[in-house]
Design a protein around this motif. Structure first.
Motif, PDB file in Angstrom:
ATOM      1  N   SER A  16      -9.270 -10.937   5.309  1.00 45.54           N
ATOM      2  CA  SER A  16      -8.275 -10.002   5.843  1.00 45.54           C
ATOM      3  C   SER A  16      -8.413  -8.723   5.025  1.00 45.54           C
ATOM      4  O   SER A  16      -8.348  -8.779   3.790  1.00 45.54           O
ATOM      5  CB  SER A  16      -6.875 -10.597   5.676  1.00 45.54           C
ATOM      6  OG  SER A  16      -5.914  -9.654   6.065  1.00 45.54           O
ATOM      7  N   GLY A  17      -8.615  -7.590   5.700  1.00 41.07           N
ATOM      8  CA  GLY A  17      -8.933  -6.342   5.002  1.00 41.07           C
ATOM      9  C   GLY A  17      -8.138  -6.122   3.720  1.00 41.07           C
ATOM     10  O   GLY A  17      -8.694  -6.020   2.628  1.00 41.07           O
ATOM     11  N   SER A  18      -6.808  -6.085   3.846  1.00 41.27           N
ATOM     12  CA  SER A  18      -5.983  -5.713   2.690  1.00 41.27           C
ATOM     13  C   SER A  18      -6.034  -6.763   1.574  1.00 41.27           C
ATOM     14  O   SER A  18      -5.592  -6.491   0.455  1.00 41.27           O
ATOM     15  CB  SER A  18      -4.537  -5.479   3.133  1.00 41.27           C
ATOM     16  OG  SER A  18      -4.009  -6.644   3.728  1.00 41.27           O
ATOM     17  N   SER A  76      -1.266 -12.723   4.565  1.00 39.92           N
ATOM     18  CA  SER A  76      -2.719 -12.784   4.682  1.00 39.92           C
ATOM     19  C   SER A  76      -3.409 -12.196   3.455  1.00 39.92           C
ATOM     20  O   SER A  76      -4.454 -12.694   3.051  1.00 39.92           O
ATOM     21  CB  SER A  76      -3.192 -12.094   5.958  1.00 39.92           C
ATOM     22  OG  SER A  76      -2.864 -10.735   5.925  1.00 39.92           O
ATOM     23  N   MET A  90       0.750   4.236  15.013  1.00 36.30           N
ATOM     24  CA  MET A  90       1.085   2.970  15.688  1.00 36.30           C
ATOM     25  C   MET A  90       1.853   3.218  16.988  1.00 36.30           C
ATOM     26  O   MET A  90       1.561   2.645  18.030  1.00 36.30           O
ATOM     27  CB  MET A  90       1.940   2.102  14.761  1.00 36.30           C
ATOM     28  CG  MET A  90       1.185   1.548  13.565  1.00 36.30           C
ATOM     29  SD  MET A  90       2.346   0.894  12.344  1.00 36.30           S
ATOM     30  CE  MET A  90       1.259  -0.211  11.428  1.00 36.30           C
ATOM     31  N   LYS A 140      -1.926   3.737   3.230  1.00 37.49           N
ATOM     32  CA  LYS A 140      -2.143   2.527   4.031  1.00 37.49           C
ATOM     33  C   LYS A 140      -3.522   2.456   4.672  1.00 37.49           C
ATOM     34  O   LYS A 140      -4.130   3.485   4.972  1.00 37.49           O
ATOM     35  CB  LYS A 140      -1.117   2.472   5.164  1.00 37.49           C
ATOM     36  CG  LYS A 140       0.317   2.681   4.762  1.00 37.49           C
ATOM     37  CD  LYS A 140       0.944   1.405   4.297  1.00 37.49           C
ATOM     38  CE  LYS A 140       2.429   1.544   4.094  1.00 37.49           C
ATOM     39  NZ  LYS A 140       2.970   0.429   3.321  1.00 37.49           N
ATOM     40  N   ALA A 159       0.843  -1.204   0.000  1.00 34.24           N
ATOM     41  CA  ALA A 159       0.000   0.000   0.000  1.00 34.24           C
ATOM     42  C   ALA A 159       0.875   1.248   0.000  1.00 34.24           C
ATOM     43  O   ALA A 159       1.860   1.327   0.736  1.00 34.24           O
ATOM     44  CB  ALA A 159      -0.919  -0.008   1.207  1.00 34.24           C
ATOM     45  N   SER A 207      -1.686  -7.421  13.012  1.00 39.59           N
ATOM     46  CA  SER A 207      -2.250  -6.180  12.469  1.00 39.59           C
ATOM     47  C   SER A 207      -3.732  -6.104  12.828  1.00 39.59           C
ATOM     48  O   SER A 207      -4.281  -5.022  13.002  1.00 39.59           O
ATOM     49  CB  SER A 207      -2.022  -6.064  10.967  1.00 39.59           C
ATOM     50  OG  SER A 207      -2.468  -7.187  10.297  1.00 39.59           O
ATOM     51  N   HIS A 247      -5.238  -2.641  14.305  1.00 37.68           N
ATOM     52  CA  HIS A 247      -6.296  -1.780  13.750  1.00 37.68           C
ATOM     53  C   HIS A 247      -7.206  -1.243  14.852  1.00 37.68           C
ATOM     54  O   HIS A 247      -7.714  -0.133  14.770  1.00 37.68           O
ATOM     55  CB  HIS A 247      -7.158  -2.566  12.761  1.00 37.68           C
ATOM     56  CG  HIS A 247      -6.476  -2.847  11.456  1.00 37.68           C
ATOM     57  ND1 HIS A 247      -6.210  -1.885  10.535  1.00 37.68           N
ATOM     58  CD2 HIS A 247      -5.996  -4.007  10.935  1.00 37.68           C
ATOM     59  CE1 HIS A 247      -5.607  -2.427   9.484  1.00 37.68           C
ATOM     60  NE2 HIS A 247      -5.458  -3.708   9.715  1.00 37.68           N
ATOM     61  N   ARG A 250      -7.523  -5.899  -1.882  1.00 37.40           N
ATOM     62  CA  ARG A 250      -6.730  -5.192  -2.898  1.00 37.40           C
ATOM     63  C   ARG A 250      -5.919  -6.138  -3.765  1.00 37.40           C
ATOM     64  O   ARG A 250      -5.314  -5.708  -4.745  1.00 37.40           O
ATOM     65  CB  ARG A 250      -5.801  -4.166  -2.219  1.00 37.40           C
ATOM     66  CG  ARG A 250      -6.521  -3.031  -1.472  1.00 37.40           C
ATOM     67  CD  ARG A 250      -5.514  -1.957  -1.042  1.00 37.40           C
ATOM     68  NE  ARG A 250      -4.384  -2.566  -0.381  1.00 37.40           N
ATOM     69  CZ  ARG A 250      -3.964  -2.301   0.860  1.00 37.40           C
ATOM     70  NH1 ARG A 250      -4.569  -1.374   1.583  1.00 37.40           N
ATOM     71  NH2 ARG A 250      -2.929  -2.916   1.367  1.00 37.40           N
ATOM     72  N   TRP A 261      -5.157   1.501   8.045  1.00 42.11           N
ATOM     73  CA  TRP A 261      -4.846   1.279   9.467  1.00 42.11           C
ATOM     74  C   TRP A 261      -5.992   1.834  10.299  1.00 42.11           C
ATOM     75  O   TRP A 261      -6.148   3.034  10.410  1.00 42.11           O
ATOM     76  CB  TRP A 261      -3.497   1.924   9.843  1.00 42.11           C
ATOM     77  CG  TRP A 261      -2.941   1.361  11.122  1.00 42.11           C
ATOM     78  CD1 TRP A 261      -2.780   2.018  12.311  1.00 42.11           C
ATOM     79  CD2 TRP A 261      -2.497   0.018  11.340  1.00 42.11           C
ATOM     80  NE1 TRP A 261      -2.268   1.151  13.248  1.00 42.11           N
ATOM     81  CE2 TRP A 261      -2.081  -0.083  12.690  1.00 42.11           C
ATOM     82  CE3 TRP A 261      -2.420  -1.128  10.539  1.00 42.11           C
ATOM     83  CZ2 TRP A 261      -1.592  -1.266  13.246  1.00 42.11           C
ATOM     84  CZ3 TRP A 261      -1.934  -2.307  11.084  1.00 42.11           C
ATOM     85  CH2 TRP A 261      -1.526  -2.362  12.419  1.00 42.11           C
ATOM     86  N   ASP A 303       5.240  -1.612   6.337  1.00 36.14           N
ATOM     87  CA  ASP A 303       3.959  -2.096   6.879  1.00 36.14           C
ATOM     88  C   ASP A 303       4.088  -2.384   8.377  1.00 36.14           C
ATOM     89  O   ASP A 303       4.964  -1.841   9.030  1.00 36.14           O
ATOM     90  CB  ASP A 303       3.497  -3.327   6.089  1.00 36.14           C
ATOM     91  CG  ASP A 303       2.907  -2.924   4.746  1.00 36.14           C
ATOM     92  OD1 ASP A 303       2.478  -1.767   4.601  1.00 36.14           O
ATOM     93  OD2 ASP A 303       2.860  -3.776   3.841  1.00 36.14           O
ATOM     94  N   ALA A 304       3.248  -3.293   8.886  1.00 38.60           N
ATOM     95  CA  ALA A 304       3.257  -3.568  10.322  1.00 38.60           C
ATOM     96  C   ALA A 304       4.372  -4.556  10.670  1.00 38.60           C
ATOM     97  O   ALA A 304       4.134  -5.684  11.069  1.00 38.60           O
ATOM     98  CB  ALA A 304       1.902  -4.116  10.747  1.00 38.60           C
TER      99      ALA A 304
HETATM  100  O1  PMV Z   1      -5.160  -6.592   6.124  1.00 36.24           O
HETATM  101  P1  PMV Z   1      -4.420  -6.469   7.424  1.00 36.24           P
HETATM  102  O2  PMV Z   1      -5.326  -6.549   8.606  1.00 36.24           O
HETATM  103  O3  PMV Z   1      -3.261  -7.423   7.493  1.00 36.24           O
HETATM  104  O4  PMV Z   1      -3.789  -4.987   7.509  1.00 36.24           O
HETATM  105  C1  PMV Z   1      -2.723  -4.537   6.715  1.00 36.24           C
HETATM  106  C2  PMV Z   1      -2.170  -3.290   7.263  1.00 36.24           C
HETATM  107  C3  PMV Z   1      -0.925  -2.730   6.605  1.00 36.24           C
HETATM  108  O5  PMV Z   1      -0.211  -3.689   5.879  1.00 36.24           O
HETATM  109  C4  PMV Z   1      -0.026  -2.211   7.711  1.00 36.24           C
HETATM  110  C5  PMV Z   1      -1.281  -1.554   5.703  1.00 36.24           C
HETATM  111  C6  PMV Z   1      -1.896  -1.880   4.369  1.00 36.24           C
HETATM  112  O6  PMV Z   1      -2.707  -1.092   3.893  1.00 36.24           O
HETATM  113  O7  PMV Z   1      -1.515  -2.894   3.756  1.00 36.24           O
END
Ligand code: PMV
Length: 327
Positions: free
Chosen positions: A138-140, A106, A244, A16, A13, A190, A194, A143, A18, A280-281
């Motif tokens: 998983s949110g990201s 993820s 963070m 990002k 991203a 992560s 969040h 994408r 978050w 990232d995280a």
């Molecule tokens: O999809 P998650 O819950 O793993 O969150 C990803 C969070 C970041 O990688 C830190 C930022 C992003 O947008 O990818």
């Protein structure tokens, strides 16, 4: 039932994600912008079978924790509900990067699973629905479904929060060089991060600014304006890490090596080598550069001691079905 295999990329991203406004539906507090990485991906084969009494999930080269298996089974339940089937599934999944590289799996994992499992269940879902499904894993991951450069639309409901391609992968030949600094798994996921983000006094400041930043970075990607694009990317990564670090408890993902690399990138940029970082995280650093700078960037990386691995990726395709079954 049929056996289906899908391949999905990880994504990096530039703006990002978050912070969530809905925990269960994984609705983000703001939109985000990313690029698929063609050299970091997951391949997953799924087959529903009425003779199975449980979901059988295997990750090549790794012993999965029971919590991880549970998450996958719950994800499959959503698909079973939509497809109105009750069959359990056999799943085999493989990352092209070794477990413990500190590279997030993820996003590619849930994107590949969404595409393979939906099709194996007999569903023929359009890209938008697959993106929504992946987001619930998983949110990201939402994408990693569309092609190339991608925008995740914030939305205000499950049906309106999904990702779409804003430019194809061929639009711009920029590179992501992932520098692996540590192979240790992070202590705070992560997912929990969040939630903790909402505690940071800087959260509101970052979010207030994001719509503007998204507009500007889309314009910069469209114009292939590397300087504007890079400055926004780097500044948003630092903004996210400020959030963070000011959560409660504080999430400090950086290590001394992370900071050393960030400073090196800035020093070399001052000397004329134009690259930008994003993080990232975790402690690993992504260097974003243009194809023409690759050799010089490699020489710069050689001056940094103690790096575990580097992975060079170009803009990648979205998730797709393939014929290379894992079983
Ligand atoms: O999809 P998650 O819950 O793993 O969150 C990803 C969070 C970041 O990688 C830190 C930022 C992003 O947008 O990818």
């Amino acid at each position: 039932m049929i056996k289906v295999t899908a391949k999905a990329p990880a994504n990096i991203a530039f703006i990002k994600y978050w912070g969530k406004k809905d925990e269960a539906l994984k609705l983000p507090l703001a939109g985000s912008i990313s690029m698929n990485l063609d050299n970091i991906y997951t391949v997953t084969t799924v087959e529903f079978n009425r003779r199975l009494t449980d979901d059988r999930i295997e990750m090549v080269g790794t012993k999965m924790k029971s919590g991880e298996k549970q998450k996958v089974s719950e994800f499959l339940d959503r698909i079973r509900n939509i497809a109105k089937i009750t069959d359990k599934a056999r799943i085999k999944t493989k990352n092209n990067f070794p477990k413990g590289t500190g590279v997030a799996s993820s996003a590619s994992g849930f994107a590949a699973l969404a595409v393979a499992a939906a099709k194996a269940a007999g569903l023929n879902l359009p890209e938008k629905e697959l993106s929504i499904l992946a987001r619930l894993g998983s949110g990201s991951a939402c994408r990693s479904i569309p092609d190339g450069f991608v925008e995740w639309l914030e939305g205000n409901s499950s049906q309106t929060s999904y990702a779409k391609s804003i430019f194809p992968k061929t639009h711009w030949n920029i590179l992501d060089i992932t520098i692996i600094v540590s192979r240790k798994e992070k202590k705070i996921s992560s997912s929990l991060g969040h939630t903790l983000a909402l505690e940071s006094p800087f959260m509101a400041a970052r979010i207030n600014d994001l719509d503007q930043k998204i507009k500007k970075i889309k314009q910069a990607i469209g114009d292939r304006d590397f300087t504007t694009f890079g400055n926004i990317t780097e500044s948003d990564a630092l903004n996210m890490h400020a959030v963070m670090m000011t959560s409660n408890p504080a999430l400090i993902y950086w290590q001394p090596k992370t900071v050393e690399i960030m400073k090196k990138i800035i020093d070399y940029r001052d000397m004329g080598l134009e690259t930008y970082f994003t993080i990232d995280a975790g402690p690993n650093v992504h260097i974003i550069c243009q194809e023409k700078s690759l050799l010089k960037v490699k020489s710069m990386i050689l001056t940094i001691k103690g790096i575990k691995q580097i992975i060079i990726s170009r803009p990648g395709k979205g998730a797709e079905v393939t014929e290379n079954h894992l079983f």
